[in-house]
Design an enzyme around this catalytic site. Structure first.
Site, PDB file in Angstrom:
ATOM      1  N   ARG A   1       0.832  -1.207   0.000  1.00  0.00           N
ATOM      2  CA  ARG A   1       0.000   0.000   0.000  1.00  0.00           C
ATOM      3  C   ARG A   1       0.868   1.260   0.000  1.00  0.00           C
ATOM      4  NH1 ARG A   1      -4.635  -0.005   4.374  1.00  0.00           N
ATOM      5  NH2 ARG A   1      -2.957   0.529   5.787  1.00  0.00           N
TER       6      ARG A   1
ATOM      7  N   LYS B   1      -2.809   6.539   1.901  1.00  0.00           N
ATOM      8  CA  LYS B   1      -2.657   7.158   3.219  1.00  0.00           C
ATOM      9  C   LYS B   1      -1.771   8.406   3.117  1.00  0.00           C
ATOM     10  CE  LYS B   1      -3.269   4.402   7.091  1.00  0.00           C
ATOM     11  NZ  LYS B   1      -4.694   4.067   7.259  1.00  0.00           N
TER      12      LYS B   1
ATOM     13  N   GLU C   1     -16.679   6.394   4.251  1.00  0.00           N
ATOM     14  CA  GLU C   1     -16.080   5.769   5.429  1.00  0.00           C
ATOM     15  C   GLU C   1     -15.994   6.756   6.584  1.00  0.00           C
ATOM     16  OE1 GLU C   1     -11.901   4.705   5.017  1.00  0.00           O
ATOM     17  OE2 GLU C   1     -11.783   5.897   3.196  1.00  0.00           O
TER      18      GLU C   1
END
Ligand code: PLP
Length: 351
Positions: free
Chosen positions: A96, A198, A234
């Site tokens: 990721r 992120k 989310e």
């Protein structure tokens, strides 16, 4: 990057000796060592090393300070009942970070370098992994543009840094389930943006709304899509799921949703248990009619949601011992902490 003000062993020992694992919360507790590795001119990383925890020096011209060129990861080391320490799917975090680095034009460590560094830093800080059942050692890998630039441009050098911090079990530590405020004006991410990685810049823009919600007694904010303000995306740092009968649904990861590793694991575990799991768009109205709602993420594990408030209307969801949420919570935390067999090869032990 020079490290200044390193903590001495005596200072660390002093803090360690005062630790009360029964009172572990969510406080800043630096541990003995951190890991630092910098990129070379050719974009590779080398010479990573453990150093005593301390402050770092950074160039004023660095692209992370000026343009927010940075990523973070979040993972945990868990202590098993037999005292051993293990990680959960660390390769997924490494991959990721690579995807995020590509989006922000940074170079990233290889998967092997990332996982090896995490193992090293956890091993060096092993005494800070809380006793089984008392919490976990939170691991925070960072990747940021540390090289200097004049003008809007990616950094010529990136730094990979990992620090760790013991934290409590959020689920067990909290006395009440989450109460979410559904925000219908301010979104967290937008199509074409960086919600799917992120990116450090994703988080401070939601401080204002989450602070406001907490001030009104809510535990967090649930965000809707930026275009129609209708579809559930989310929560500020965790993925959202709804349960209706035998069907579990969560929003698809098409750029605005962070592809959580806990999310991915829960989807698999729920399917193995025989639930029908759907990754699809669903509206806020569908959420308000769900039997159960829960959130997933490394920090929270699985959190049951007690209520959601939308346009001043509050809806309550099923909670307690016989819920799907509880079943999945026990399954995933059991695997993560070594109480249940890991049939998927997700767990990585630390020497
Ligand atoms: C980190 C994060 C998650 C959860 O991801 P995990 O890999 O499960 O920890 C979910 N949403 C956002 C916005 C996040 O930053």
């Amino acid at each position: 990057m020079a490290v200044s003000q390193q903590r001495t062993t005596r200072e660390s020992d002093n803090i360690y000796s005062k630790m009360d694992w029964n009172k572990l919360g969510y406080d800043v507790i630096p541990t003995d060592y951190m890991y630092i590795m910098k990129s070379n001119e050719d974009g590779t990383f080398s010479n990573g090393a453990l150093v005593p925890f301390g402050t770092v020096q950074i160039e004023p011209h660095s692209s992370v300070l000026n343009y927010g060129q940075g990523l973070f990861e979040g993972m945990k080391a868990y202590r098993r009942a037999d005292g051993e320490v293990q990680l959960f799917r660390p390769k997924e975090n490494a991959m990721r970070m690579q995807v995020g680095a590509e989006r922000l034009l940074m170079v990233a460590p290889s998967i092997e370098q990332f996982v090896d560094a995490v193992k090293q830093v956890v091993s060096a800080n092993k005494r800070w992994v809380p006793p089984h059942g008392k919490g976990s050692l939170y691991i925070r890998p960072l990747l940021f543009g540390s090289g200097s630039v004049m003008g809007l441009a990616p950094a010529p050098q990136c730094t990979f840094l990992i620090y760790t911090n013991p934290i409590c079990n959020v689920y067990k530590g909290r006395t009440s389930p989450l109460s979410l405020l559904i925000h219908d004006t301010i979104p967290r991410a937008f199509s074409g943006g960086t919600g799917g990685v992120k990116n450090i810049g994703n988080y401070s823009p939601i401080f204002q709304v989450t602070k406001e919600a907490k001030g009104k007694g809510f535990s967090d904010v649930l965000f809707l899509d930026a275009k129609e303000h209708k579809y559930v995306e989310e929560v500020s740092s965790c993925n959202a799921f709804i349960v209706k009968g035998n069907v579990i649904s969560t929003s698809p990861t098409l750029g605005t949703i962070l592809p959580g590793i806990t999310r991915n694991s829960i989807i698999q575990l729920a399917r193995d248990l025989g639930y029908q799991v759907e990754e699809r768009k669903f509206s806020v109205h569908e959420l308000l009619e769900a039997d159960e709602v829960f959130c997933t993420g490394t920090a929270v594990g699985i959190s049951e949601v007690g209520s959601a408030t939308y346009s001043n209307q509050r809806v309550d969801f099923n909670l307690g011992a016989n819920t799907v949420t509880q079943k999945l919570y026990e399954l995933i935390t059991g695997i993560q902490t070594g109480l249940l067999e890991d049939k998927n090869g997700w767990v990585v032990k630390i020497d």
